[in-house]
Design a protein around this motif. Structure first.
Motif, PDB file in Angstrom:
ATOM      1  N   MET A 179      -1.073   2.618  -0.998  1.00  0.00           N
ATOM      2  CA  MET A 179      -1.337   2.360   0.551  1.00  0.00           C
ATOM      3  C   MET A 179      -1.527   0.000   0.608  1.00  0.00           C
ATOM      4  SD  MET A 179      -1.889   4.291   3.826  1.00  0.00           S
ATOM      5  CE  MET A 179      -3.563   3.371   3.736  1.00  0.00           C
ATOM      6  N   ILE A 180      -2.235   0.166   0.188  1.00  0.00           N
ATOM      7  CA  ILE A 180      -2.972  -1.446   0.262  1.00  0.00           C
ATOM      8  C   ILE A 180      -1.919  -2.181   0.074  1.00  0.00           C
ATOM      9  CG2 ILE A 180      -4.946  -2.400   0.327  1.00  0.00           C
ATOM     10  CD1 ILE A 180      -5.372  -0.634   2.734  1.00  0.00           C
ATOM     11  N   VAL A 181      -1.263  -1.798  -1.509  1.00  0.00           N
ATOM     12  CA  VAL A 181      -1.057  -2.528  -2.486  1.00  0.00           C
ATOM     13  C   VAL A 181       0.470  -3.072  -1.620  1.00  0.00           C
ATOM     14  CG1 VAL A 181       0.392  -2.516  -4.564  1.00  0.00           C
ATOM     15  CG2 VAL A 181      -1.188  -1.363  -4.144  1.00  0.00           C
ATOM     16  N   HIS A 182       1.195  -1.807  -0.902  1.00  0.00           N
ATOM     17  CA  HIS A 182       1.990  -2.066   0.199  1.00  0.00           C
ATOM     18  C   HIS A 182       2.418  -2.694   1.099  1.00  0.00           C
ATOM     19  CE1 HIS A 182       4.188  -0.539  -3.808  1.00  0.00           C
ATOM     20  NE2 HIS A 182       3.973   0.312  -3.836  1.00  0.00           N
ATOM     21  N   ARG A 183       1.284  -3.275   1.934  1.00  0.00           N
ATOM     22  CA  ARG A 183       0.799  -2.980   3.000  1.00  0.00           C
ATOM     23  C   ARG A 183       1.666  -4.312   3.721  1.00  0.00           C
ATOM     24  NH1 ARG A 183      -5.216  -4.245   5.481  1.00  0.00           N
ATOM     25  NH2 ARG A 183      -4.984  -5.042   3.048  1.00  0.00           N
ATOM     26  N   ASP A 184       1.565  -5.614   3.005  1.00  0.00           N
ATOM     27  CA  ASP A 184       2.744  -6.605   3.402  1.00  0.00           C
ATOM     28  C   ASP A 184       3.952  -5.634   4.109  1.00  0.00           C
ATOM     29  OD1 ASP A 184       0.467  -8.470   3.475  1.00  0.00           O
ATOM     30  OD2 ASP A 184       1.476  -8.986   1.559  1.00  0.00           O
ATOM     31  N   PHE A 200       5.011  -3.068   4.518  1.00  0.00           N
ATOM     32  CA  PHE A 200       4.486  -2.119   5.605  1.00  0.00           C
ATOM     33  C   PHE A 200       4.965  -2.422   7.251  1.00  0.00           C
ATOM     34  CE2 PHE A 200       3.039   1.221   2.510  1.00  0.00           C
ATOM     35  CZ  PHE A 200       4.638   1.688   2.230  1.00  0.00           C
ATOM     36  N   LYS A 201       4.368  -3.554   7.128  1.00  0.00           N
ATOM     37  CA  LYS A 201       4.021  -4.166   8.356  1.00  0.00           C
ATOM     38  C   LYS A 201       5.561  -5.318   8.237  1.00  0.00           C
ATOM     39  CE  LYS A 201      -0.721  -5.329   8.377  1.00  0.00           C
ATOM     40  NZ  LYS A 201      -2.493  -6.275   8.514  1.00  0.00           N
ATOM     41  N   ALA A 202       6.192  -5.797   7.481  1.00  0.00           N
ATOM     42  CA  ALA A 202       7.101  -6.299   7.850  1.00  0.00           C
ATOM     43  C   ALA A 202       8.438  -5.474   8.372  1.00  0.00           C
ATOM     44  CB  ALA A 202       7.323  -6.862   7.047  1.00  0.00           C
ATOM     45  N   ASP A 203       8.014  -4.367   7.595  1.00  0.00           N
ATOM     46  CA  ASP A 203       8.688  -2.948   8.259  1.00  0.00           C
ATOM     47  C   ASP A 203       8.527  -2.383  10.066  1.00  0.00           C
ATOM     48  OD1 ASP A 203      10.628  -3.185   6.427  1.00  0.00           O
ATOM     49  OD2 ASP A 203      10.098  -2.187   4.998  1.00  0.00           O
ATOM     50  N   ARG A 204       7.485  -2.580  10.053  1.00  0.00           N
ATOM     51  CA  ARG A 204       6.564  -1.887  11.192  1.00  0.00           C
ATOM     52  C   ARG A 204       6.375  -0.632  11.107  1.00  0.00           C
ATOM     53  NH1 ARG A 204       9.585  -5.446  16.501  1.00  0.00           N
ATOM     54  NH2 ARG A 204       9.206  -7.916  15.223  1.00  0.00           N
ATOM     55  N   ASN A 208       1.623   1.165  10.830  1.00  0.00           N
ATOM     56  CA  ASN A 208       0.850   1.869  12.543  1.00  0.00           C
ATOM     57  C   ASN A 208       1.123   3.521  11.821  1.00  0.00           C
ATOM     58  OD1 ASN A 208      -0.299   0.170  13.791  1.00  0.00           O
ATOM     59  ND2 ASN A 208       1.408   0.057  15.313  1.00  0.00           N
ATOM     60  N   LEU A 209       2.486   3.335  11.479  1.00  0.00           N
ATOM     61  CA  LEU A 209       3.079   5.044  11.299  1.00  0.00           C
ATOM     62  C   LEU A 209       2.073   5.267   9.345  1.00  0.00           C
ATOM     63  CD1 LEU A 209       4.752   7.474  11.014  1.00  0.00           C
ATOM     64  CD2 LEU A 209       6.415   6.281   9.816  1.00  0.00           C
ATOM     65  N   VAL A 210       2.201   4.646   9.046  1.00  0.00           N
ATOM     66  CA  VAL A 210       1.862   4.653   7.622  1.00  0.00           C
ATOM     67  C   VAL A 210      -0.417   4.794   7.775  1.00  0.00           C
ATOM     68  CG1 VAL A 210       0.352   3.753   4.731  1.00  0.00           C
ATOM     69  CG2 VAL A 210       2.879   3.098   6.044  1.00  0.00           C
ATOM     70  N   THR A 211      -0.539   4.610   8.343  1.00  0.00           N
ATOM     71  CA  THR A 211      -2.633   4.177   8.932  1.00  0.00           C
ATOM     72  C   THR A 211      -2.567   6.083   9.239  1.00  0.00           C
ATOM     73  OG1 THR A 211      -1.774   3.377  10.551  1.00  0.00           O
ATOM     74  CG2 THR A 211      -3.133   2.193   8.765  1.00  0.00           C
ATOM     75  N   LEU A 212      -1.584   6.166  10.324  1.00  0.00           N
ATOM     76  CA  LEU A 212      -1.466   7.082  11.153  1.00  0.00           C
ATOM     77  C   LEU A 212      -0.909   8.342   9.528  1.00  0.00           C
ATOM     78  CD1 LEU A 212      -1.417   9.339  13.807  1.00  0.00           C
ATOM     79  CD2 LEU A 212       0.590   8.804  13.767  1.00  0.00           C
ATOM     80  N   PHE A 213      -0.045   9.001   8.637  1.00  0.00           N
ATOM     81  CA  PHE A 213      -0.329   9.860   8.307  1.00  0.00           C
ATOM     82  C   PHE A 213      -1.262   9.590   7.073  1.00  0.00           C
ATOM     83  CE2 PHE A 213       0.315  10.075   3.583  1.00  0.00           C
ATOM     84  CZ  PHE A 213       1.051  11.803   3.786  1.00  0.00           C
TER      85      PHE A 213
END
Length: 94
Positions: free
Chosen positions: A1-6, A8-12, A15-20
């Protein structure tokens, strides 16, 4: 998850990932009483992928306070005793 943080943030979607991730941890904790009657906070942290027993305690206490889980925590030994679903006397013992 952290590896792909950028990404996920670029795709907005960060927040969905952290909620999951939070929902997944709560789900795994809710499953523990079907296997264990008692379990240490350290073991809960290991079972569900939390970083510490203190974080496990925070999660369990939050779940008890919202009624998601019936359990009591012995503050001295750090052991969680899962109660039957009909027992609503869930507390933190000192």
């Amino acid at each position: 998850m952290i590896v792909h943080r950028d990404a996920f943030k670029a795709d907005r979607n960060w927040n969905l990932v952290t909620l999951f991730a939070a929902i997944r941890v709560r789900h795994w904790i809710r499953q523990l009483p079907s296997t264990y009657g008692t379990l240490s906070l350290h073991a809960i942290a290991e079972q569900v992928g939390l970083s510490s027993a203190a974080e496990a305690e925070r999660q369990v206490l939050a779940m008890i306070s919202t009624g998601e889980m019936c359990a009591s925590i012995d503050g001295v030994t750090g052991v969680v005793r899962f109660n039957s679903s009909g027992d609503r006397k869930s507390t933190r013992l000192n």
